[in-house]
Write a protein that holds these residues in place. Structure first.
Motif, PDB file in Angstrom:
ATOM      1  N   LEU A 201      54.544 -10.044 -31.169  1.00 30.86           N
ATOM      2  CA  LEU A 201      54.118  -8.728 -31.622  1.00 30.86           C
ATOM      3  C   LEU A 201      52.960  -8.250 -30.763  1.00 30.86           C
ATOM      4  CD1 LEU A 201      54.148  -8.976 -35.536  1.00 30.86           C
ATOM      5  CD2 LEU A 201      55.872  -7.955 -34.038  1.00 30.86           C
ATOM      6  N   LEU A 202      53.039  -7.000 -30.301  1.00 31.21           N
ATOM      7  CA  LEU A 202      51.964  -6.424 -29.502  1.00 31.21           C
ATOM      8  C   LEU A 202      50.887  -5.881 -30.430  1.00 31.21           C
ATOM      9  CD1 LEU A 202      53.650  -4.547 -26.526  1.00 31.21           C
ATOM     10  CD2 LEU A 202      52.339  -6.665 -26.483  1.00 31.21           C
ATOM     11  N   ASP A 203      50.074  -6.789 -30.967  1.00 34.50           N
ATOM     12  CA  ASP A 203      48.975  -6.314 -31.797  1.00 34.50           C
ATOM     13  C   ASP A 203      47.906  -5.705 -30.898  1.00 34.50           C
ATOM     14  OD1 ASP A 203      47.136  -8.384 -30.900  1.00 34.50           O
ATOM     15  OD2 ASP A 203      48.179  -9.756 -32.234  1.00 34.50           O
ATOM     16  N   LEU A 204      46.985  -4.967 -31.505  1.00 35.91           N
ATOM     17  CA  LEU A 204      46.009  -4.208 -30.731  1.00 35.91           C
ATOM     18  C   LEU A 204      45.080  -5.101 -29.922  1.00 35.91           C
ATOM     19  CD1 LEU A 204      45.376  -1.521 -33.422  1.00 35.91           C
ATOM     20  CD2 LEU A 204      46.114  -1.039 -31.087  1.00 35.91           C
ATOM     21  N   GLY A 205      44.840  -6.312 -30.409  1.00 36.75           N
ATOM     22  CA  GLY A 205      44.037  -7.245 -29.638  1.00 36.75           C
ATOM     23  C   GLY A 205      44.716  -7.606 -28.328  1.00 36.75           C
ATOM     24  N   ALA A 206      46.021  -7.889 -28.387  1.00 40.62           N
ATOM     25  CA  ALA A 206      46.778  -8.232 -27.183  1.00 40.62           C
ATOM     26  C   ALA A 206      46.895  -7.024 -26.254  1.00 40.62           C
ATOM     27  CB  ALA A 206      48.163  -8.747 -27.569  1.00 40.62           C
ATOM     28  N   VAL A 207      47.098  -5.841 -26.836  1.00 41.18           N
ATOM     29  CA  VAL A 207      47.199  -4.626 -26.024  1.00 41.18           C
ATOM     30  C   VAL A 207      45.895  -4.383 -25.275  1.00 41.18           C
ATOM     31  CG1 VAL A 207      47.389  -2.111 -26.141  1.00 41.18           C
ATOM     32  CG2 VAL A 207      48.969  -3.542 -27.453  1.00 41.18           C
ATOM     33  N   PHE A 208      44.781  -4.524 -25.961  1.00 43.64           N
ATOM     34  CA  PHE A 208      43.483  -4.297 -25.333  1.00 43.64           C
ATOM     35  C   PHE A 208      43.238  -5.278 -24.189  1.00 43.64           C
ATOM     36  CE2 PHE A 208      38.900  -5.590 -25.456  1.00 43.64           C
ATOM     37  CZ  PHE A 208      38.420  -4.517 -24.728  1.00 43.64           C
TER      38      PHE A 208
END
Length: 383
Positions: A201-208
């Motif tokens: 899952l591309l959570d916002l932590g990983a996206v950032f």
């Protein structure tokens, strides 16, 4: 644990200014809005119903954008996403204002004070908030502010994740000839292509983290982020670089249990039920035909397709149970799915259905002057 929001109980408001009377033009912002709306409404990301994604381009005044934000804040129960692209202005008190078409330098009252938006988000009934700011001059603002107050700190909202482009110059925000601004272009690529070797899952932590590495490598300003109350765990979609997963074969029950299946506890609406149900097949890596074969004849490929394209809950549970089992969902999770199905049946008509009916029957002329749904926005862009 990362979680995908329920699209039926979530809303997004995308605001952008591409045309200015007194500031440099930013034509790429218009492309930002269209592309981001398309992705948020697609299987690549949140799969929001089009009417749940509001695009406000070149708002004539601050109240125009605020009306859209307040309506979304009142309707969203799961996640509320706010995005802005355009110029950002900072006054001598280090107060952020988002520039609108008629905004003038030195006259921040002609813009949209960020604090107005922040207060609207704080008053929302949504469980989570996602704020994405693609503002030029934000990097300069970060450098000028005191150590106790940065742009990212100022813009943060409780129970949220804030992602700020922190562009230092006008050319860094929108390189000449590029379709999108630098920051939003990288964000769109991340959602479309995924993160190699990243989480399911591309959570916002990983996206950032991915955006930081990507933009720094390109010589662009490095984005900033603030996380409040585990907002970083909100996912914007599945990691496309990790799909498709290898099909589950007989005897792989241990491996199936380790897969990141959609969490039935995150389902709040009928829309979310079917979005998550479709995501189960994606997670399994199986085709409709393969699901049918694994069901031992209990459901056909056509039945699988019909189930995943329904708008109302099945009156009986058997077909859904057979589908989940054939996809490889563990028995204990199937029990949880059954409980959610029963709860939604008991709640009929659902709150999100009633909201959508109200939106569809509302006189459109009362909203057309300040707000457009994603569908209307796309039609206008074609002409």
């Amino acid at each position: 644990m990362s979680v995908l929001p329920d699209p039926g109980a979530s809303r997004a408001v995308l605001v952008g200014t591409s045309r200015y009377d007194h500031l440099e033009q930013l034509p790429a912002v218009s492309n930002n809005l269209q592309a981001l709306a398309e992705i948020l409404c697609s299987p690549l990301a949140l799969q929001l119903p089009p009417q749940h994604c509001t695009v406000v381009e070149n708002p004539a005044a601050a109240h125009t954008a605020m009306a859209a934000v307040r309506e979304a804040a009142a309707d969203a129960r799961d996640t509320l996403v706010f995005y802005f692209a355009g110029h950002g202005l900072i006054d001598q008190q280090d107060t952020l204002s988002l520039a609108l078409p008629h905004t003038e330098l030195g006259r921040v009252e002609t813009g949209l004070p960020y604090d107005w938006l922040r207060q609207a988000l704080l008053g929302s009934v949504a469980e989570r908030h996602v704020v994405i700011l693609d503002c030029c001059y934000s990097g300069l603002a970060l450098g000028r502010m005191s150590a106790s107050s940065s742009l990212a700190d100022q813009a943060a909202v409780e129970g949220s994740f804030l992602l700020a482009a922190s562009a230092e110059t006008r050319t860094a925000l929108a390189p000449v000839g590029d379709t999108y601004t630098a920051f939003t272009g990288a964000l769109l690529d991340t959602l479309r292509l995924g993160v190699p070797d990243g989480p399911p899952l591309l959570d916002l932590g990983a996206v950032f983290r991915h955006l930081r590495v990507t933009l720094e490598a390109r010589g662009h300003p490095i984005p900033q982020a603030r996380d409040r109350n585990s907002g970083a765990r909100v996912a914007l979609g599945r990691n496309q670089a990790a799909l498709p997963a290898p099909p589950i074969t007989a005897g792989e029950t241990a491996e199936a249990g380790q897969r990141l299946w959609p969490d039935p506890h995150a389902i709040r609406t009928v829309t979310g039920f079917f979005t998550a149900l479709a995501d189960v097949r994606v997670t399994s890596g199986l085709t409709h035909q393969a699901v049918s074969q694994r069901s031992a004849g209990r459901i056909s490929a056509g039945t699988v397709s019909t189930l995943l394209n329904r708008r109302t809950l099945p009156t009986t549970w058997a077909t859904t149970a057979a589908y989940l089992s054939a996809c490889g969902v563990p028995d204990d999770q199937i029990t949880q799915w059954h409980a959610i199905w029963q709860r939604l049946r008991d709640e009929a008509p659902t709150a999100d259905t009633a909201s959508e009916v109200a939106q569809q029957t509302e006189e459109p002329q009362t909203k057309r002057s300040w707000q457009r749904s994603f569908s209307a926005f796309r039609r206008e862009r074609r002409h």
